[in-house]
Motif scaffolding. Sequence first.
Motif, PDB file in Angstrom:
ATOM      1  N   ILE A 129      -6.073  11.293  -2.684  1.00  0.00           N
ATOM      2  CA  ILE A 129      -4.898  11.709  -3.455  1.00  0.00           C
ATOM      3  C   ILE A 129      -3.710  11.932  -2.535  1.00  0.00           C
ATOM      4  CG2 ILE A 129      -3.925  13.555  -4.883  1.00  0.00           C
ATOM      5  CD1 ILE A 129      -6.784  13.900  -6.057  1.00  0.00           C
ATOM      6  N   TYR A 130      -3.929  12.696  -1.455  1.00  0.00           N
ATOM      7  CA  TYR A 130      -2.840  12.949  -0.512  1.00  0.00           C
ATOM      8  C   TYR A 130      -2.460  11.685   0.252  1.00  0.00           C
ATOM      9  CZ  TYR A 130      -2.926  18.001  -1.218  1.00  0.00           C
ATOM     10  OH  TYR A 130      -2.833  19.257  -1.752  1.00  0.00           O
ATOM     11  N   GLY A 131      -3.431  10.829   0.518  1.00  0.00           N
ATOM     12  CA  GLY A 131      -3.146   9.581   1.220  1.00  0.00           C
ATOM     13  C   GLY A 131      -2.255   8.663   0.411  1.00  0.00           C
ATOM     14  N   VAL A 132      -2.587   8.481  -0.875  1.00  0.00           N
ATOM     15  CA  VAL A 132      -1.780   7.627  -1.747  1.00  0.00           C
ATOM     16  C   VAL A 132      -0.385   8.218  -1.941  1.00  0.00           C
ATOM     17  CG1 VAL A 132      -1.555   6.766  -4.118  1.00  0.00           C
ATOM     18  CG2 VAL A 132      -3.757   6.635  -2.954  1.00  0.00           C
ATOM     19  N   THR A 133      -0.324   9.531  -2.107  1.00  0.00           N
ATOM     20  CA  THR A 133       0.976  10.193  -2.279  1.00  0.00           C
ATOM     21  C   THR A 133       1.843  10.025  -1.044  1.00  0.00           C
ATOM     22  OG1 THR A 133      -0.055  11.857  -3.710  1.00  0.00           O
ATOM     23  CG2 THR A 133       2.115  12.373  -2.812  1.00  0.00           C
ATOM     24  N   THR A 134       1.257  10.202   0.133  1.00  0.00           N
ATOM     25  CA  THR A 134       2.001  10.050   1.383  1.00  0.00           C
ATOM     26  C   THR A 134       2.498   8.619   1.556  1.00  0.00           C
ATOM     27  OG1 THR A 134       0.699  11.808   2.436  1.00  0.00           O
ATOM     28  CG2 THR A 134       1.886  10.291   3.892  1.00  0.00           C
ATOM     29  N   LEU A 135       1.645   7.642   1.260  1.00  0.00           N
ATOM     30  CA  LEU A 135       2.034   6.234   1.357  1.00  0.00           C
ATOM     31  C   LEU A 135       3.181   5.923   0.403  1.00  0.00           C
ATOM     32  CD1 LEU A 135       1.588   3.379   2.448  1.00  0.00           C
ATOM     33  CD2 LEU A 135      -0.140   3.053   0.655  1.00  0.00           C
ATOM     34  N   PHE A 136       3.074   6.446  -0.807  1.00  0.00           N
ATOM     35  CA  PHE A 136       4.117   6.240  -1.816  1.00  0.00           C
ATOM     36  C   PHE A 136       5.459   6.790  -1.333  1.00  0.00           C
ATOM     37  CE2 PHE A 136       6.343   8.146  -5.533  1.00  0.00           C
ATOM     38  CZ  PHE A 136       6.741   6.968  -6.134  1.00  0.00           C
ATOM     39  N   LEU A 137       5.451   7.989  -0.760  1.00  0.00           N
ATOM     40  CA  LEU A 137       6.680   8.605  -0.280  1.00  0.00           C
ATOM     41  C   LEU A 137       7.251   7.862   0.931  1.00  0.00           C
ATOM     42  CD1 LEU A 137       5.658  12.358  -0.638  1.00  0.00           C
ATOM     43  CD2 LEU A 137       7.387  11.157  -1.983  1.00  0.00           C
ATOM     44  N   ILE A 138       6.372   7.364   1.802  1.00  0.00           N
ATOM     45  CA  ILE A 138       6.837   6.590   2.955  1.00  0.00           C
ATOM     46  C   ILE A 138       7.525   5.309   2.507  1.00  0.00           C
ATOM     47  CG2 ILE A 138       6.073   5.221   4.933  1.00  0.00           C
ATOM     48  CD1 ILE A 138       3.945   7.372   5.448  1.00  0.00           C
ATOM     49  N   LEU A 139       6.916   4.613   1.537  1.00  0.00           N
ATOM     50  CA  LEU A 139       7.516   3.381   1.019  1.00  0.00           C
ATOM     51  C   LEU A 139       8.846   3.662   0.330  1.00  0.00           C
ATOM     52  CD1 LEU A 139       4.349   1.566  -0.377  1.00  0.00           C
ATOM     53  CD2 LEU A 139       5.702   0.948   1.641  1.00  0.00           C
ATOM     54  N   MET A 140       8.921   4.802  -0.343  1.00  0.00           N
ATOM     55  CA  MET A 140      10.169   5.187  -0.987  1.00  0.00           C
ATOM     56  C   MET A 140      11.255   5.442   0.066  1.00  0.00           C
ATOM     57  SD  MET A 140      10.691   8.160  -3.844  1.00  0.00           S
ATOM     58  CE  MET A 140       9.232   7.582  -4.702  1.00  0.00           C
ATOM     59  N   GLY A 141      10.869   6.093   1.156  1.00  0.00           N
ATOM     60  CA  GLY A 141      11.818   6.327   2.234  1.00  0.00           C
ATOM     61  C   GLY A 141      12.262   5.033   2.888  1.00  0.00           C
ATOM     62  N   LEU A 142      11.320   4.125   3.115  1.00  0.00           N
ATOM     63  CA  LEU A 142      11.657   2.819   3.691  1.00  0.00           C
ATOM     64  C   LEU A 142      12.610   2.048   2.789  1.00  0.00           C
ATOM     65  CD1 LEU A 142       8.306   1.463   5.202  1.00  0.00           C
ATOM     66  CD2 LEU A 142      10.424   1.952   6.430  1.00  0.00           C
ATOM     67  N   SER A 143      12.394   2.156   1.486  1.00  0.00           N
ATOM     68  CA  SER A 143      13.261   1.442   0.541  1.00  0.00           C
ATOM     69  C   SER A 143      14.697   1.947   0.634  1.00  0.00           C
ATOM     70  CB  SER A 143      12.725   1.606  -0.884  1.00  0.00           C
ATOM     71  OG  SER A 143      12.884   2.934  -1.353  1.00  0.00           O
ATOM     72  N   SER A 144      14.863   3.261   0.797  1.00  0.00           N
ATOM     73  CA  SER A 144      16.215   3.819   0.927  1.00  0.00           C
ATOM     74  C   SER A 144      16.910   3.298   2.176  1.00  0.00           C
ATOM     75  CB  SER A 144      16.154   5.351   0.974  1.00  0.00           C
ATOM     76  OG  SER A 144      15.670   5.882  -0.239  1.00  0.00           O
ATOM     77  N   MET A 145      16.145   3.145   3.253  1.00  0.00           N
ATOM     78  CA  MET A 145      16.713   2.633   4.494  1.00  0.00           C
ATOM     79  C   MET A 145      16.955   1.128   4.403  1.00  0.00           C
ATOM     80  SD  MET A 145      14.722   4.898   7.411  1.00  0.00           S
ATOM     81  CE  MET A 145      13.081   4.796   6.669  1.00  0.00           C
ATOM     82  N   ILE A 200      10.883 -11.018  -0.443  1.00  0.00           N
ATOM     83  CA  ILE A 200       9.873 -10.590  -1.408  1.00  0.00           C
ATOM     84  C   ILE A 200       9.476  -9.133  -1.168  1.00  0.00           C
ATOM     85  CG2 ILE A 200       7.524 -10.972  -2.249  1.00  0.00           C
ATOM     86  CD1 ILE A 200       7.878 -13.923  -1.625  1.00  0.00           C
ATOM     87  N   ILE A 201       9.183  -8.820   0.099  1.00  0.00           N
ATOM     88  CA  ILE A 201       8.859  -7.434   0.444  1.00  0.00           C
ATOM     89  C   ILE A 201      10.057  -6.526   0.173  1.00  0.00           C
ATOM     90  CG2 ILE A 201       8.114  -5.869   2.269  1.00  0.00           C
ATOM     91  CD1 ILE A 201       5.983  -7.846   1.384  1.00  0.00           C
ATOM     92  N   GLY A 202      11.247  -7.041   0.433  1.00  0.00           N
ATOM     93  CA  GLY A 202      12.457  -6.268   0.160  1.00  0.00           C
ATOM     94  C   GLY A 202      12.598  -5.943  -1.318  1.00  0.00           C
ATOM     95  N   TYR A 203      12.233  -6.909  -2.163  1.00  0.00           N
ATOM     96  CA  TYR A 203      12.284  -6.668  -3.615  1.00  0.00           C
ATOM     97  C   TYR A 203      11.278  -5.590  -4.018  1.00  0.00           C
ATOM     98  CZ  TYR A 203      11.764  -7.400  -8.622  1.00  0.00           C
ATOM     99  OH  TYR A 203      11.687  -7.213  -9.989  1.00  0.00           O
ATOM    100  N   ILE A 204      10.085  -5.649  -3.423  1.00  0.00           N
ATOM    101  CA  ILE A 204       9.064  -4.635  -3.717  1.00  0.00           C
ATOM    102  C   ILE A 204       9.560  -3.256  -3.291  1.00  0.00           C
ATOM    103  CG2 ILE A 204       6.725  -3.844  -3.167  1.00  0.00           C
ATOM    104  CD1 ILE A 204       5.946  -6.804  -2.857  1.00  0.00           C
ATOM    105  N   LEU A 205      10.176  -3.177  -2.117  1.00  0.00           N
ATOM    106  CA  LEU A 205      10.725  -1.902  -1.659  1.00  0.00           C
ATOM    107  C   LEU A 205      11.816  -1.402  -2.602  1.00  0.00           C
ATOM    108  CD1 LEU A 205      10.964  -2.391   2.220  1.00  0.00           C
ATOM    109  CD2 LEU A 205       9.390  -0.910   0.969  1.00  0.00           C
TER     110      LEU A 205
END
Length: 222
Positions: free
Chosen positions: A168-184, A61-66
């Motif tokens: 704003i920066y916190g949400v943006t940073t979290l979004f980018l981290i999750l995007m990076g995790l999804s690629s991995m 489920i988490i994998g699908y979200i990523l």
Amino acid sequence: MKSKLYSWFYSLVAATGKVRFYISLFILFPLIFLIQEARQKKVFEFEVNFLQWLHEVINPIIGYILSVFYLIGDTQIAAVVVVTSIGILCWKRYWREAMTLAFASLSVLLLVDEILKPFFARRRPPERIDKTAGGYGFPSGHATGNLVLYFYLASLLAARYPKLSIYIYGVTTLFLILMGLSSMYLRVHWPSDIIGGYAFGYIWLTICLAIINFSSKKEKKS
């Protein structure tokens, strides 16, 4: 000679912004190390173990979200965000901001796909889940391009709503981290591809902002 050098240095820092300038310097040193390793086509042992660990601890489920976050970072969606944002900025008559976004987004795409990836020619991880991802992996285009795009939009929003800047920066940073995790998670990139992409993206955004600020100051003087 020294006075001219100091004058040039302070002009550069002023155009870049002190915080952004020193963060870029801090990022530059580990980036140089990653560049050396990527040039030798090396893959760190911890990277292989980390990709395996991700699949052991992340449930489907988490994998699908990523996977959804990975799709959000796709070039086509990013292009829609860029065009829409430029349209809004032009409508609001924020010409310099629109020009900066257009220049930074287009130039980073050309930099990564046409110069950096062919230069390093580093292979992606084996057994990729996303079979559509081709070409080379270092630096990650997802990480580089989306950091430039969303961090710049975050800086515009933070300037407009300074009291909300930390969120704003916190949400943006979290979004980018999750995007990076999804690629991995999808085995599209090694961790060093993502880290290198973030570093390249931040430094390139800093360079673009410095260029725009320099040019705008020259226009005011003339």
